[in-house]
Design an enzyme around this catalytic site. Sequence first.
Site, short mmCIF file in Angstrom:
data_model
loop_
_atom_site.label_atom_id
_atom_site.label_comp_id
_atom_site.label_asym_id
_atom_site.label_seq_id
_atom_site.Cartn_x
_atom_site.Cartn_y
_atom_site.Cartn_z
N LYS A 58 0.85 -1.20 0.00
CA LYS A 58 0.00 0.00 0.00
C LYS A 58 0.88 1.24 0.00
O LYS A 58 1.88 1.30 0.72
CB LYS A 58 -0.90 -0.02 1.24
CG LYS A 58 -1.92 1.10 1.28
CD LYS A 58 -2.81 0.97 2.51
CE LYS A 58 -3.93 1.99 2.51
NZ LYS A 58 -4.83 1.83 3.67
N SER A 133 -9.74 1.85 2.68
CA SER A 133 -8.85 2.60 1.83
C SER A 133 -7.78 1.76 1.13
O SER A 133 -7.16 2.23 0.19
CB SER A 133 -8.15 3.69 2.65
OG SER A 133 -7.27 3.11 3.59
N SER A 157 -9.97 -0.39 6.91
CA SER A 157 -9.34 -0.24 5.59
C SER A 157 -8.63 -1.48 5.05
O SER A 157 -8.24 -1.49 3.88
CB SER A 157 -8.35 0.92 5.61
OG SER A 157 -9.03 2.14 5.58
#
Lengths: 449, 97
Positions: A58, A133, A157
């Site tokens: 990420k 996210s 997330s």
Amino acid sequence: MDITKLTLTQTLEALKRKDFSEKELNEAYIKKIAIINPKINSFLEIKKNSRGIPAAIKDAILTKGIKTTAGSKILSNFIPPYNATVINKLLEQGVSVIGKTNCDEFTMGSSGENSAFGTTRNPWNLNKVPGGSSSGSAAAVAADLCAFALGTDTGGSIRQPASLCGMVGLKPSYGRVSRYGTIAMASSFDQIGPMTKSVADARLVLDWISGGDEYDSNCRKEKFTFQSQVLEAKIKGLKIGLPKEYFGAGLDKGVERVVKEAIKKLEELGAEIIEVSLPNSEYAVAAYYILVPSEISSNYARFDGIRYGGTRDNFGEEVKRRIMLGTYSLSSGYYDDYYAKAARVRTLVKQDFEKAFEKVDVIVGPVSPTTAWNLGDKVDNPLKMYLSDIYTISANLAGIPGLSVPCGFSEGLPVGLQILGKQWDEETILRAGFVYEQATEWHKEKPSL
Amino acid sequence: MKLTRDQVKHVARLADLPLTDEEEEKYSQTISKILDYVEQLNQVDTSDVEPTFNVTGQNNVFREDTTDACLSQEEVLSNAPKKKNDMFETKGVFEKE
């Protein structure tokens, strides 16, 4: 054989048997990324390595020498001079970074649409959101563009996009994994975790990345250790709590049906189902949206455009909203009404779990109240977007671990089963998830792209 | 709870966020809605409840007081938008703009 379809565990076994080389492994993934990524926009940066186990990271996690933007225009040229602790730990295990994955700007969002670099699309249906996210990490794993990925989870997330994309996501207990080198959203909530193709993979990655770090004082010295015999264990007699608050109004009928079938399966496998109550969970979202923006308003003062990054007008809409909400909550005359009140409600949410865990070993329910929704559906309504995390946020308030495991489909879209555990007890939720996964075929389903 | 445009302006100044007129209006509306939603916290009786700021239960975590490798000056400055004499360049504090 399509190498990219293998789980991390299977990939490691195949490499040991010399079924293929690390070079062939990397080439297979790079080739697939070139074809699939333009359709789903899961990667922001791609590295063509010839060695290592390809992991997607990420973009909120710092990677030395590899551009790291956290999905924000303010960091569009940022090249970290050091690695996050988790990256160093993965490199020691022979893992390489195949790419940096798209995410909601600074991890603030539930759909992936808040990225400054375009939205990621759900591999199961390109008109749907992947969740967020950790949108790019979830989509990349679901589409077999990496052996595994890392995400971060502040209010859901990791678990929510894992549920919406039909793969495994684990949020460890707060303090299990070092946060050093993760671009902070809310420091008392943030936690890094594995996003994988199987529960066994999640366990292995947690073993790799957990453990003490003198650069994160909240990180627990005791590492999560991989005990292979535990995975083979059964769940006969395991006490599973069903919180009645997680099956009320707002839960989509299709999701409810799939999750209830999964619970029936767990019962067939020998678990004992017990109803529990988490009476303060209805206040979790409200408490969260005071506490988290407050921590954000403090953390984001560091973006001064002097040491790194652009000027503050480069922040996106949601980031500015949260900075202002937090600044307001903490401002003179409002602190007791908002921040102090929310911190007390946080205690009650935590105590609800402690009480429930006196009676049960794990708690199960849905991850998300719905399956993936249409792109654009919630972008103009921040409050509606916040409520997408209604079942995941409580675990972050309490600091407990949570796992999302694929448990079926509703109208062609994946549904995840959430398994919550006691603080520091990742072992039991992974065992329950593993036994469930072994007894079902959902994790073998792949999107056609 | 209504957050007026004047309050938005004030908060934006505290947080050093430059906003357009259009943004001020939009944030006044969306933040007001969020504040209305969080009002429900007032329904919870917290009179005998201690606040939670940290969930790990860890405190006074120390490390050995020894030196360790750190980033070089060159690395530290590598992302600076403006540099001068191997240092960060910033606006003067006491000068006007």
